[in-house]
Design a protein around this motif. Structure first.
Motif, PDB file in Angstrom:
ATOM      1  N   ASP A   1       0.931  -1.251  -0.079  1.00  0.00           N
ATOM      2  CA  ASP A   1       0.154   0.041  -0.018  1.00  0.00           C
ATOM      3  C   ASP A   1       0.889   1.214   0.104  1.00  0.00           C
ATOM      4  O   ASP A   1       1.371   1.520   0.965  1.00  0.00           O
ATOM      5  CB  ASP A   1      -1.033  -0.045   1.386  1.00  0.00           C
ATOM      6  CG  ASP A   1      -1.863   1.353   1.259  1.00  0.00           C
ATOM      7  OD1 ASP A   1      -1.933   1.778   0.265  1.00  0.00           O
ATOM      8  OD2 ASP A   1      -2.256   1.527   2.302  1.00  0.00           O
ATOM      9  N   ASN A   2       0.724   2.099  -1.182  1.00  0.00           N
ATOM     10  CA  ASN A   2       1.522   3.245  -1.100  1.00  0.00           C
ATOM     11  C   ASN A   2       0.455   4.351  -1.376  1.00  0.00           C
ATOM     12  O   ASN A   2       0.771   5.499  -1.902  1.00  0.00           O
ATOM     13  CB  ASN A   2       2.804   3.280  -2.043  1.00  0.00           C
ATOM     14  CG  ASN A   2       3.560   4.538  -1.988  1.00  0.00           C
ATOM     15  OD1 ASN A   2       3.722   4.834  -0.438  1.00  0.00           O
ATOM     16  ND2 ASN A   2       4.173   4.999  -3.072  1.00  0.00           N
ATOM     17  N   SER A   3      -0.785   4.371  -1.011  1.00  0.00           N
ATOM     18  CA  SER A   3      -1.760   5.131  -1.205  1.00  0.00           C
ATOM     19  C   SER A   3      -1.628   6.542  -0.636  1.00  0.00           C
ATOM     20  O   SER A   3      -2.258   7.458  -0.764  1.00  0.00           O
ATOM     21  CB  SER A   3      -3.085   4.732  -1.162  1.00  0.00           C
ATOM     22  OG  SER A   3      -3.496   4.010   0.252  1.00  0.00           O
ATOM     23  N   ILE A   4      -0.736   6.561   0.208  1.00  0.00           N
ATOM     24  CA  ILE A   4      -0.164   7.924   1.182  1.00  0.00           C
ATOM     25  C   ILE A   4       0.184   8.727  -0.089  1.00  0.00           C
ATOM     26  O   ILE A   4       0.130  10.088   0.239  1.00  0.00           O
ATOM     27  CB  ILE A   4       0.664   7.613   2.045  1.00  0.00           C
ATOM     28  CG1 ILE A   4       0.871   8.821   3.027  1.00  0.00           C
ATOM     29  CG2 ILE A   4       2.100   7.386   1.335  1.00  0.00           C
ATOM     30  CD1 ILE A   4       0.516   8.664   4.408  1.00  0.00           C
TER      31      ILE A   4
ATOM     32  N   CYS B   1       7.376   7.680  -0.528  1.00  0.00           N
ATOM     33  CA  CYS B   1       6.065   7.572   0.172  1.00  0.00           C
ATOM     34  C   CYS B   1       5.452   8.824   0.680  1.00  0.00           C
ATOM     35  O   CYS B   1       4.907   8.734   1.953  1.00  0.00           O
ATOM     36  CB  CYS B   1       6.274   6.614   1.414  1.00  0.00           C
ATOM     37  SG  CYS B   1       7.040   5.097   0.696  1.00  0.00           S
TER      38      CYS B   1
ATOM     39  N   ASP C   1      -2.467   1.327  -4.338  1.00  0.00           N
ATOM     40  CA  ASP C   1      -2.363   0.465  -3.225  1.00  0.00           C
ATOM     41  C   ASP C   1      -2.297  -0.753  -4.162  1.00  0.00           C
ATOM     42  O   ASP C   1      -2.273  -0.823  -5.351  1.00  0.00           O
ATOM     43  CB  ASP C   1      -3.687   0.609  -2.548  1.00  0.00           C
ATOM     44  CG  ASP C   1      -4.996   0.081  -3.217  1.00  0.00           C
ATOM     45  OD1 ASP C   1      -4.823   0.419  -4.311  1.00  0.00           O
ATOM     46  OD2 ASP C   1      -6.188   0.192  -2.472  1.00  0.00           O
TER      47      ASP C   1
ATOM     48  N   ASN D   1      -2.692  -5.374   1.129  1.00  0.00           N
ATOM     49  CA  ASN D   1      -2.960  -3.911   1.727  1.00  0.00           C
ATOM     50  C   ASN D   1      -2.668  -3.841   2.981  1.00  0.00           C
ATOM     51  O   ASN D   1      -3.205  -2.466   3.592  1.00  0.00           O
ATOM     52  CB  ASN D   1      -3.973  -3.114   0.998  1.00  0.00           C
ATOM     53  CG  ASN D   1      -3.927  -2.877  -0.349  1.00  0.00           C
ATOM     54  OD1 ASN D   1      -2.935  -2.706  -0.958  1.00  0.00           O
ATOM     55  ND2 ASN D   1      -4.963  -3.410  -1.346  1.00  0.00           N
TER      56      ASN D   1
ATOM     57  N   THR E   1       2.587  -1.043   4.552  1.00  0.00           N
ATOM     58  CA  THR E   1       2.775   0.288   3.458  1.00  0.00           C
ATOM     59  C   THR E   1       4.112   0.052   2.862  1.00  0.00           C
ATOM     60  O   THR E   1       5.055  -0.550   3.448  1.00  0.00           O
ATOM     61  CB  THR E   1       2.840   1.604   4.241  1.00  0.00           C
ATOM     62  OG1 THR E   1       3.755   1.583   5.385  1.00  0.00           O
ATOM     63  CG2 THR E   1       1.384   1.717   4.945  1.00  0.00           C
TER      64      THR E   1
ATOM     65  N   ARG F   1       6.852   1.056   5.135  1.00  0.00           N
ATOM     66  CA  ARG F   1       7.384   0.087   6.210  1.00  0.00           C
ATOM     67  C   ARG F   1       8.269  -0.851   5.388  1.00  0.00           C
ATOM     68  O   ARG F   1       9.510  -1.433   5.979  1.00  0.00           O
ATOM     69  CB  ARG F   1       6.227  -0.839   6.612  1.00  0.00           C
ATOM     70  CG  ARG F   1       5.217  -0.044   7.605  1.00  0.00           C
ATOM     71  CD  ARG F   1       4.185  -0.641   8.431  1.00  0.00           C
ATOM     72  NE  ARG F   1       4.841  -1.810   9.054  1.00  0.00           N
ATOM     73  CZ  ARG F   1       3.962  -2.702   9.533  1.00  0.00           C
ATOM     74  NH1 ARG F   1       2.607  -2.888   9.192  1.00  0.00           N
ATOM     75  NH2 ARG F   1       4.507  -3.909  10.195  1.00  0.00           N
TER      76      ARG F   1
ATOM     77  N   ASP G   1       4.010   7.121   6.857  1.00  0.00           N
ATOM     78  CA  ASP G   1       3.372   5.892   7.220  1.00  0.00           C
ATOM     79  C   ASP G   1       4.405   4.935   7.332  1.00  0.00           C
ATOM     80  O   ASP G   1       3.825   3.542   7.221  1.00  0.00           O
ATOM     81  CB  ASP G   1       2.160   5.709   6.593  1.00  0.00           C
ATOM     82  CG  ASP G   1       2.237   5.408   5.229  1.00  0.00           C
ATOM     83  OD1 ASP G   1       3.625   5.579   4.587  1.00  0.00           O
ATOM     84  OD2 ASP G   1       1.345   4.940   4.196  1.00  0.00           O
ATOM     85  N   GLY G   2       5.726   4.964   7.470  1.00  0.00           N
ATOM     86  CA  GLY G   2       6.387   3.922   7.874  1.00  0.00           C
ATOM     87  C   GLY G   2       6.880   3.861   9.113  1.00  0.00           C
ATOM     88  O   GLY G   2       7.769   4.280   9.672  1.00  0.00           O
TER      89      GLY G   2
END
Lengths: 449, 543
Positions: free
Chosen positions: A93-96, A115, A391, A415, A418, A421, A440-441
């Motif tokens: 998930d990289n929707s950030i 990210c 994502d 998902n 992230t 992470r 969000d990591g």
């Protein structure tokens, strides 16, 4: 001791013993500096980040099952030779990086290694993961990082949905407003990597070149420092970018002539005629960069974001694929978009595999290979070319990071994990103590080791 | 805002009330009266020379083109959100740049002889005067390269370098090379320096040298020449008259071709021709030679507006223009011979309306396989009328998915306009774009489109007008009061190297008034900009 010890015959034989006759890789004739030292410490970790634009044909790419016994999907067929040394990832998930607006190519490319979402007003992002790692290698290798692209960016026309072109032209960011430019010409990459070896120069000549270059730098550095105090805030920050560059260059000059890649062929021409030749040459140079320990961090944009290139060296039903990759295929305008996209995806997996094999052919002193000690990350700015999702992303991660990474599997994060992470984990495997990255990591990714 | 023909009611209404294409500065109501000095002329941050400016500067400093491998080593500067690659805030400098600048400087000086490096012969002097000679040499080089006379203390660092290098190398040429290399790597060369207001002041008038530098990089994308530096030395760039004189002199100089290549190259997308790749299956006539002729045609066409100071609305209406034999053939003209020689001819007036019908622009505004009416319309709307549609909503892709592609293009696009979230913008873009459907994906005239449907170029858009065909659309664009203002906004953004802000609008108004009063002449546009407060003053750092 000689300044540049000749590589051992034993190493050379071992090297050629595992060479696989890759179309692009010359036989191994170089070794990284220090490898000949007896009882040296563990082989260094290295990392590459490869970017493929325009999304993929998802159904052809993502394996249907997970775990070590997963079945290679049709697009991943070329991966077979390095399957055991590769981790297939899906459900990242990289929707950030996504803002509630159009411009997914810009957002996905901007967020590819950062990210973070881009700022519409102008370049303002975050430090990319490669630069976080490179910062810890400052002074360890002649180049903290190497940045390669296969195509020059356009010089007119606004970019995706009103974003600055900087977001699509670069994946690496040294600071929130400093994208790191790429080299696209193999000859220039060669010069960039190896001119500082000072090949063919005597020790005295090397000293002289260092002194010459150093004297120039001393003057401009003194000039810039005296200038700096006369500048106001934002001007001063611009000049600080300059000062940092001068200091990096000083370090590079200190290392001039200290390299020891004895078998670099200085006379070889790196001129290339076609796109595929260029890609092959650049991948070969990336391997040389690791093998000679010129750098331990590489980023490479394998084609431009939103590229309309026609992949006409590939065929579908016996005919060359003449469609525009971005418009006709990734946006599913062509009736046969899916098999044609899959053919392009397969070609990229093939190149990835060739790169992995080339790295695997370079044997370190302890008998492990460059690939064993590296991580080669390969992914895309979006998932499905038409839906532009950030994502459910897919990636390949080859190499063992020195035995830290459990490869030979397909891992689906559904998902729940992230991209940031994953990057925290990769930073840690590169020896960094960081426990967070970007927004969000929040910690390392699960199930990697 | 005139609406000559009312198109479909509610979509147009949405647009009119601001559903789409908000003028960039909707909040500002123009008063046309202007204080002598704008309270906030704007601040341009320390500006690095971009790739083009660097190469031109080196060419003009040493009166010789830099070697080809210098261009190779300099990174391309991405086009900023402003649409131009000379926007100061986006011209960042990563650590890698310095390495490239060192390599570029090495390659440049390696190519220069002592005569190139020291054309005045300062270094040809008696040993007893060596110190003074070195200083004079350095002073001359720095003045030119730094675009102002150097502070003697600072200059002495460079003359010491010369002496040190002379001692090391034993040759004036080698020492001069090393010194010039340092100059080419120095911050005062790579960046354009502009001073700060005195304490207590919020703005500052640029000094004469800073003005010379702004003029030269605006009009030539290069360094001031010696007459311009002399004008600065004689303090002639502090008055409207002095600035005007230099502006006109510089437009007259061949180096003003940079306005075409760089301002026109980006505003009118001439440079983008380098990047297009029409499909050979669909456009078998496409060739590298055609690409190059299309580009040359646009450059020559636009350059004529500078050289002959023509009214700029004719950029979008003129049917006569330059062609070589290849372009004449391409446009279907018989009887134009001459091979590679360019001549100005009357192109068929029922087809041609300036840049809007140039094959080069239409090729750029197409996909690889087909004409792209939406892209074309969006460009006309944005680049010529400065109506920037908001980006498509995220759902736009799904709407496009649902379109039935067997229908005529107009009906396909009518489908996405059925969605209110798309309609308000697309109405205007699509109508503008459809008027150009007589031109295929490489700008060739046709009467039937790629789907086999007869081209129907008639249309209209609120705020622009109504038309029967592309010529009528061009007339409507030219008749729009937005055109002159939009040209000014583009030119000012390029001239200043920064995005315009609402505070700049009084200045935009003044420049637009002067431009219109001249019947939209290029000389008036540039003079109005170079004499404007935004060009002549700089704000301090915001508190």
């Amino acid at each position: 001791m000689s300044r540049r010890p000749v590589m051992s015959r034993r190493a050379l034989l071992r090297g050629t013993g595992v060479a696989l006759g890759l179309p692009f890789l010359a036989s191994l004739g170089w070794r990284r500096r220090g490898a000949a030292k007896a009882g040296g410490s563990a082989a260094p970790r290295r990392v590459m980040f490869l970017y493929q634009p325009n999304g993929i044909s998802v159904d052809d790419w993502i394996p249907r099952n997970t775990g070590p016994g997963y079945t290679l999907s049709s697009s991943l067929q070329p991966l077979a030779p390095i399957r055991d040394k590769t981790l297939v990832l899906s459900g990242i998930d990289n929707s950030i990086c996504k803002l509630p607006r159009a411009g997914d190519h810009a957002m996905g490319t901007a967020g590819f290694l950062t990210c973070r979402p881009p700022d519409l007003a102008g370049p303002n992002l975050g430090v990319s993961v490669d630069q976080v790692i490179a910062a810890t290698l400052q002074g360890v290798t002649p180049l903290p990082s190497l940045h390669i692209g296969t195509a020059r960016v356009g010089t007119a026309g606004t970019c995706d949905s009103g974003f600055s072109c900087a977001y699509q032209a670069n994946i690496s960011w040294a600071s929130p407003d400093q994208p790191v430019p790429m080299l696209v010409d193999p000859q220039e990459v060669f010069v960039h990597l190896f001119s500082d070896l000072g090949s063919g120069l005597s020790d005295a000549e090397i000293q002289r070149v260092r002194a010459q270059r150093g004297s120039v730098l001393d003057v401009v550095l003194a000039d810039a420092e005296s200038l700096r105090v006369t500048l106001a805030g934002d001007d001063q920050r611009k000049l600080d970018e300059y000062l940092q560059g001068i200091r990096d260059l000083e370090m590079k000059i200190d290392g001039f002539g200290a390299g020891e890649c004895t078998t670099i062929d200085e006379t070889r021409s790196w001129e290339v005629a076609t796109f595929t030749d260029r890609v092959d040459a650049l991948l070969e140079l990336m391997v040389m960069a690791f093998a000679c320990d010129r750098t331990r961090v590489v980023t490479c944009m394998l084609d431009q974001s939103g590229s309309g290139r026609r992949y006409n060296w590939l065929t579908h039903n016996g005919s060359p694929i003449e469609d525009s990759w971005h418009n006709d295929l990734s946006h599913k305008q062509d009736a046969d978009w899916q098999p044609k996209m899959a053919a392009i995806d397969r070609w990229y997996v093939q190149k990835f595999t060739e790169l992995g094999l080339a790295l695997d052919a370079v044997v370190e002193e302890d008998g492990t290979t460059l690939l064993d000690n590296s991580m080669v990350y390969f992914s895309n700015e979006i998932g499905d070319g038409n839906f532009h999702n950030h994502d459910s992303l897919h990636a390949l991660l080859a190499g063992g990071a020195g035995g830290q990474l459990r490869t030979g599997r397909h891992l689906d994060w559904e998902n729940q994990v992230t991209l940031a992470r994953l990057f925290v984990s990769m930073m840690q495997m590169m020896g960094l103590g960081d426990t967070q990255f970007a927004l969000d990591g929040t910690g390392p990714a699960p199930d990697l080791v | 805002m005139t609406v000559r023909r009312s198109p479909v009611g509610w979509a147009a209404l949405l647009w009119l009330v601001g559903g789409c294409g908000l003028p960039e500065y909707a909040a500002y109501s123009s008063g046309r009266g202007l204080p002598a000095r704008a309270p906030d002329p704007g601040r341009v941050v320390l500006r690095r020379l971009n790739q083009t400016e660097y190469l031109n500067t080196v060419r003009d400093l040493f009166a010789t083109a830099p070697p080809a491998n210098v261009r190779e080593v300099l990174p391309v500067d991405p086009v900023a959100a402003t649409g131009f690659d000379n926007t100061a805030a986006e011209l960042s400098l990563s650590p890698l740049h310095l390495e490239f600048y060192e390599r570029a400087a090495d390659r440049i000086v390696a190519n220069l002889t002592l005569d190139d490096l020291d054309p005045e012969g300062h270094l040809d002097c008696a040993p007893s005067d060596a110190d003074q000679c070195a200083f004079d040499f350095v002073d001359a080089r720095l003045t030119h390269a730094w675009r102002r006379p150097p502070d003697p203390v600072v200059a002495s660092r460079y003359s010491l370098l010369y002496q040190q290098a002379l001692a090391d190398e034993g040759s004036s040429q080698a020492a001069a090379r090393r010194t010039v290399k340092a100059i080419l790597m120095s911050p005062r060369f790579l960046f354009r320096m502009e001073g700060e207001p005195d304490s207590g002041e919020s703005t500052r008038a640029l000094d004469h040298y800073e003005m010379a530098t702004r003029l030269a990089y605006f009009l030539w994308s290069s360094t001031p020449d010696l007459p311009l530096l002399e004008a600065a030395a004689n303090e002639q760039l502090g008055t409207i008259k002095g600035i005007q004189q230099q502006t006109l002199r510089m437009l007259d100089d061949p180096r003003s071709i940079a306005m075409v290549e760089n301002f026109g190259g980006q505003w009118l997308l001439i440079r983008a021709l380098d990047d297009v790749a029409p499909s050979p299956d669909i456009f078998p006539d496409w060739s590298e030679a055609l690409r190059s002729s299309m580009k040359e045609e646009m450059i020559r066409f636009v350059d004529d507006f500078i050289v002959n100071d023509r009214p700029m609305y004719e950029l979008f209406t003129a049917s006569e223009g330059p062609v070589d034999q290849r372009m004449a053939d391409f446009y279907g003209m018989s009887g134009v011979a001459g091979g590679d020689t360019w001549q100005t001819v009357a192109l068929p007036p029922e087809r041609h309306a300036g840049v809007l019908t140039k094959a080069g622009l239409l090729t750029v505004l197409s996909s690889e396989t087909a004409s792209a009416p939406v892209r074309r319309g969006k460009w006309v709307m944005g680049a010529l009328l400065c109506e920037k549609p908001p980006p498509a909503p995220p759902e736009a892709m799904q709407a496009v998915e649902a379109i039935d592609r067997s229908l005529p293009k107009r009906e396909q696009l009518a489908q996405h306009r059925a969605d209110p979230s798309c309609a308000s913008c697309h109405y205007v873009m699509d109508e503008l774009g459809f008027s150009l459907e007589h031109f295929d994906g490489i700008g060739r005239w046709r009467t039937v489109d790629e789907g086999g449907h007869t081209v129907d170029p008639a249309g209209g858009a609120p705020g622009v007008g109504a038309w029967d065909d592309h010529l009528g659309m061009a007339d409507a664009v030219v008749a729009s009061p937005k055109l002159a203002r939009c040209i000014v906004q583009n030119a000012m953004t390029y001239a200043l190297g920064r995005a315009l802000r609402p505070q700049d609008l009084p200045i935009v108004d003044v420049v637009t008034t002067q431009f219109e009063a001249s019947d939209m002449r290029f000389s008036a546009l540039t003079s109005a900009i170079t004499t404007s407060d935004a060009f002549r003053y700089r704000s301090g750092v915001a508190p």
